[in-house]
Scaffold this motif. Structure first.
Motif, short mmCIF file in Angstrom:
data_model
loop_
_atom_site.label_atom_id
_atom_site.label_comp_id
_atom_site.label_asym_id
_atom_site.label_seq_id
_atom_site.Cartn_x
_atom_site.Cartn_y
_atom_site.Cartn_z
N HIS A 139 50.20 -10.88 -49.36
CA HIS A 139 48.87 -12.00 -49.28
C HIS A 139 48.00 -11.52 -50.30
CE1 HIS A 139 50.65 -13.81 -45.37
NE2 HIS A 139 51.02 -12.17 -45.24
N PHE A 140 47.13 -12.89 -50.46
CA PHE A 140 46.26 -12.88 -51.21
C PHE A 140 45.10 -13.32 -50.23
CE2 PHE A 140 49.40 -14.22 -54.13
CZ PHE A 140 48.73 -14.45 -55.42
N TYR A 141 44.16 -12.25 -50.60
CA TYR A 141 43.02 -11.69 -50.50
C TYR A 141 40.96 -12.22 -51.37
CZ TYR A 141 46.01 -9.18 -47.20
OH TYR A 141 46.79 -8.39 -46.66
N THR A 142 40.42 -12.25 -50.29
CA THR A 142 39.22 -12.15 -51.35
C THR A 142 38.41 -11.26 -50.88
OG1 THR A 142 39.42 -14.79 -51.53
CG2 THR A 142 37.14 -14.10 -52.04
N PHE A 143 37.94 -10.60 -51.74
CA PHE A 143 37.66 -9.43 -51.30
C PHE A 143 36.09 -9.45 -52.29
CE2 PHE A 143 41.86 -8.00 -52.34
CZ PHE A 143 42.62 -7.35 -51.11
N LEU A 144 35.14 -7.99 -51.00
CA LEU A 144 34.25 -8.79 -52.13
C LEU A 144 33.60 -8.04 -53.84
CD1 LEU A 144 31.34 -7.26 -50.95
CD2 LEU A 144 31.61 -5.50 -51.37
N ASN A 145 32.22 -8.65 -53.56
CA ASN A 145 32.52 -9.15 -55.47
C ASN A 145 33.77 -10.00 -56.31
OD1 ASN A 145 30.53 -8.67 -56.90
ND2 ASN A 145 31.31 -6.93 -58.60
N ASP A 146 34.69 -10.64 -55.92
CA ASP A 146 35.51 -10.81 -56.36
C ASP A 146 35.16 -12.48 -56.56
OD1 ASP A 146 37.56 -10.99 -57.77
OD2 ASP A 146 39.47 -10.41 -56.43
N GLU A 147 35.67 -13.29 -57.75
CA GLU A 147 35.09 -15.07 -57.59
C GLU A 147 36.79 -15.44 -56.89
OE1 GLU A 147 34.65 -15.57 -61.55
OE2 GLU A 147 32.55 -13.95 -61.63
N GLY A 148 38.03 -14.64 -56.30
CA GLY A 148 38.94 -15.71 -56.49
C GLY A 148 39.81 -14.60 -55.74
N ALA A 149 40.66 -15.24 -55.14
CA ALA A 149 41.76 -13.61 -54.03
C ALA A 149 42.64 -13.40 -55.46
CB ALA A 149 42.36 -15.51 -53.57
N CYS A 150 42.93 -12.53 -54.81
CA CYS A 150 43.94 -11.77 -55.63
C CYS A 150 44.55 -10.06 -55.01
CB CYS A 150 42.77 -10.74 -56.88
SG CYS A 150 42.16 -9.37 -56.09
N LEU A 151 46.01 -9.99 -54.86
CA LEU A 151 46.63 -9.92 -54.19
C LEU A 151 45.82 -7.66 -53.85
CD1 LEU A 151 49.93 -10.41 -56.44
CD2 LEU A 151 49.58 -10.78 -53.29
N PRO A 152 46.28 -7.31 -53.35
CA PRO A 152 46.22 -6.16 -52.95
C PRO A 152 46.06 -4.84 -54.07
CG PRO A 152 46.73 -6.78 -50.84
CD PRO A 152 47.61 -7.48 -51.86
N ILE A 153 47.55 -5.12 -54.47
CA ILE A 153 47.65 -4.08 -55.96
C ILE A 153 46.48 -4.47 -57.40
CG2 ILE A 153 49.31 -5.61 -56.41
CD1 ILE A 153 50.25 -2.95 -57.74
N LEU A 154 46.16 -5.49 -57.33
CA LEU A 154 44.55 -5.88 -58.49
C LEU A 154 43.37 -5.13 -57.70
CD1 LEU A 154 46.14 -9.89 -59.56
CD2 LEU A 154 46.43 -6.93 -60.06
N GLN A 155 43.48 -4.97 -56.46
CA GLN A 155 42.14 -4.56 -55.96
C GLN A 155 42.20 -3.07 -56.24
OE1 GLN A 155 39.03 -5.94 -55.36
NE2 GLN A 155 38.54 -4.65 -54.06
N ALA A 156 43.65 -2.82 -55.85
CA ALA A 156 43.94 -1.78 -55.66
C ALA A 156 43.61 -0.49 -57.18
CB ALA A 156 45.00 -0.33 -54.71
N ILE A 157 43.84 -1.30 -58.13
CA ILE A 157 43.49 -1.01 -59.27
C ILE A 157 42.09 -0.77 -59.60
CG2 ILE A 157 44.45 -1.55 -61.82
CD1 ILE A 157 47.49 -2.58 -61.00
N LYS A 158 41.25 -1.94 -59.39
CA LYS A 158 39.98 -2.08 -59.58
C LYS A 158 39.22 -0.52 -59.21
CE LYS A 158 40.32 -7.29 -60.05
NZ LYS A 158 39.51 -8.29 -59.11
N LEU A 159 40.00 -0.84 -58.17
CA LEU A 159 39.16 0.50 -57.11
C LEU A 159 40.02 1.54 -57.13
CD1 LEU A 159 39.22 -0.78 -54.22
CD2 LEU A 159 36.97 -0.71 -55.72
N ASN A 160 40.72 2.04 -59.14
CA ASN A 160 41.08 3.47 -59.02
C ASN A 160 41.55 3.77 -58.42
OD1 ASN A 160 38.56 3.11 -60.89
ND2 ASN A 160 40.30 3.68 -61.84
N ALA A 161 42.26 3.27 -57.48
CA ALA A 161 43.31 3.78 -56.03
C ALA A 161 44.36 5.27 -56.89
CB ALA A 161 44.18 3.19 -55.13
N PRO A 162 44.81 5.88 -56.04
CA PRO A 162 46.23 6.63 -56.54
C PRO A 162 47.12 6.83 -57.02
CG PRO A 162 45.26 7.70 -53.89
CD PRO A 162 44.39 6.07 -54.59
N LEU A 163 47.59 6.95 -57.15
CA LEU A 163 49.28 6.50 -57.76
C LEU A 163 50.27 6.17 -56.50
CD1 LEU A 163 51.26 5.18 -59.76
CD2 LEU A 163 51.82 7.51 -60.48
N THR A 164 49.90 6.86 -55.56
CA THR A 164 50.73 6.63 -53.82
C THR A 164 50.13 4.98 -53.54
OG1 THR A 164 48.97 7.89 -53.20
CG2 THR A 164 51.40 8.99 -54.20
N VAL A 165 49.24 4.56 -53.56
CA VAL A 165 48.92 3.50 -52.77
C VAL A 165 49.25 2.41 -54.12
CG1 VAL A 165 46.54 2.12 -52.52
CG2 VAL A 165 46.71 4.63 -52.32
#
Length: 100
Positions: free
Chosen positions: A43-69
């Motif tokens: 699903h697409f989400y509009t996250f905090l401090n984001d101008e448009g909707a994106c997928l969770p994987i893209l947000q996780a990468i921006k947040l430097n999530a661990p590889l398992t995530v």
């Protein structure tokens, strides 16, 4: 692209430009949520401090999530999609120096 809001959204709705927010990322909770509801990662989400909707994987990468995530949020769809600035997962991983 429809935005929906649920537990996965709440877990990832952090500011990628704020180091304190990045430290709040709860990888274990994200893994549990994706295991319970695997369809949420597509699903697409509009996250905090984001101008448009994106997928969770893209947000996780921006947040430097661990590889398992990142792996848990991966699917055929998520690996093909791009964000509003036409960046795909690989582009963002390179931009944010993710450990992929």
């Amino acid at each position: 692209k429809m935005a929906v809001y649920n537990n996965l959204y709440r877990l990832l709705d952090l500011n990628p430009e704020n180091e304190e927010d990045k430290e709040k990322l709860d990888g274990d909770a994200i893994l549990q949520e994706v295991k319970k509801n695997p369809f949420l990662k597509d699903h697409f989400y509009t996250f905090l401090n984001d101008e448009g909707a994106c997928l969770p994987i893209l947000q996780a990468i921006k947040l430097n999530a661990p590889l398992t995530v990142i792996e848990a949020l991966s699917s055929h769809r998520t690996l093909r999609e791009t964000d509003d600035s036409k960046c795909n997962v690989l582009h963002l991983a390179l931009r944010y120096k993710a450990s992929m």
